[in-house]
Design an enzyme around this catalytic site. Structure first.
Site, PDB file in Angstrom:
ATOM      1  N   CYS A 107       0.906  -1.200  -0.141  1.00 30.93           N
ATOM      2  CA  CYS A 107       0.169  -0.153  -0.166  1.00 30.93           C
ATOM      3  C   CYS A 107       0.836   1.025  -0.148  1.00 30.93           C
ATOM      4  O   CYS A 107       1.453   1.548   1.112  1.00 30.93           O
ATOM      5  CB  CYS A 107      -1.029   0.037   1.130  1.00 30.93           C
ATOM      6  SG  CYS A 107      -1.691   1.592   1.356  1.00 30.93           S
ATOM      7  N   CYS A 110       0.101   3.823   2.724  1.00 30.90           N
ATOM      8  CA  CYS A 110       0.588   3.444   4.078  1.00 30.90           C
ATOM      9  C   CYS A 110       2.045   3.605   4.363  1.00 30.90           C
ATOM     10  O   CYS A 110       2.600   4.008   5.284  1.00 30.90           O
ATOM     11  CB  CYS A 110       0.409   1.746   4.226  1.00 30.90           C
ATOM     12  SG  CYS A 110      -1.465   1.298   3.935  1.00 30.90           S
TER      13      CYS A 110
END
Length: 190
Positions: A107, A110
């Site tokens: 991600c 993230c």
């Protein structure tokens, strides 16, 4: 010491590095702090190419910096990554509020807010516990709390999700600080 970083995470081959940790004086300086910061250093691979890396004295994790599959190895010094078996003990039974960051290695957002989460764990160390939960390794927790987007930040208190504390997607430092401070103000009034 020769290490092969990528073989621990995937089956793809990776160039082994000749690794010598930074000088002992640098390590001892960072080891004295309660939450050590990653140290950037350079190594040379077997072809004589220079590779920049990060080394975390607290966990011993090493990550390569650059455009390779190896750069996806997470380095986390201050924030603990917890598994499904430890979730109840670390989050639901905690004596202080817990900020849980649901993340995944693949991600992008993230990885973008990861330094911000590290900052929160250091800034609010006395009053707020911060942990990360890996999305791919913990499907039961993801299903239980209906985490649909990554990263997802949820604040837990007394074993329950605090209403209105859920935040999905990347967030700025100012917005996250406002969210946490508003939660802490509500807590002190109650």
């Amino acid at each position: 010491m020769a290490i092969n970083i990528c073989n621990r995470l995937s089956s793809s081959p990776c160039i082994p590095l000749d690794f010598s940790p930074p000088r002992a004086s640098v390590i001892s300086t960072f080891a004295r702090s309660s939450v050590p910061s990653p140290i950037k250093f350079s190594t040379f691979d077997r072809y004589g190419l220079r590779r920049s890396s990060l080394w975390c004295p607290g966990s011993g994790a090493i990550a390569l910096i650059g455009r390779s599959r190896c750069s996806r190895l997470p380095v986390s010094c201050g924030v603990r990554v917890i598994e499904q078996s430890k979730f109840d003990e670390e989050v639901l039974q905690s004596d202080k509020p817990v900020l849980v960051d649901f993340v995944a290695d693949w991600c992008g957002p993230c990885r973008l807010i990861s330094p911000l989460i590290e900052w929160v764990s250091q800034e609010y160390n006395d009053i707020l516990k911060v942990v990360k939960v890996d999305h791919d390794a913990n499907p039961q927790i993801i299903a239980r709390y209906k985490v649909y987007g990554l990263p997802t930040l949820i604040i837990f208190k007394d074993g329950q999700e605090v209403p209105g504390s859920r935040r999905e997607g990347a967030i700025t430092k100012i917005k996250l600080k406002e969210l946490i401070n508003s939660f802490l103000e509500k807590k002190s009034v109650s």
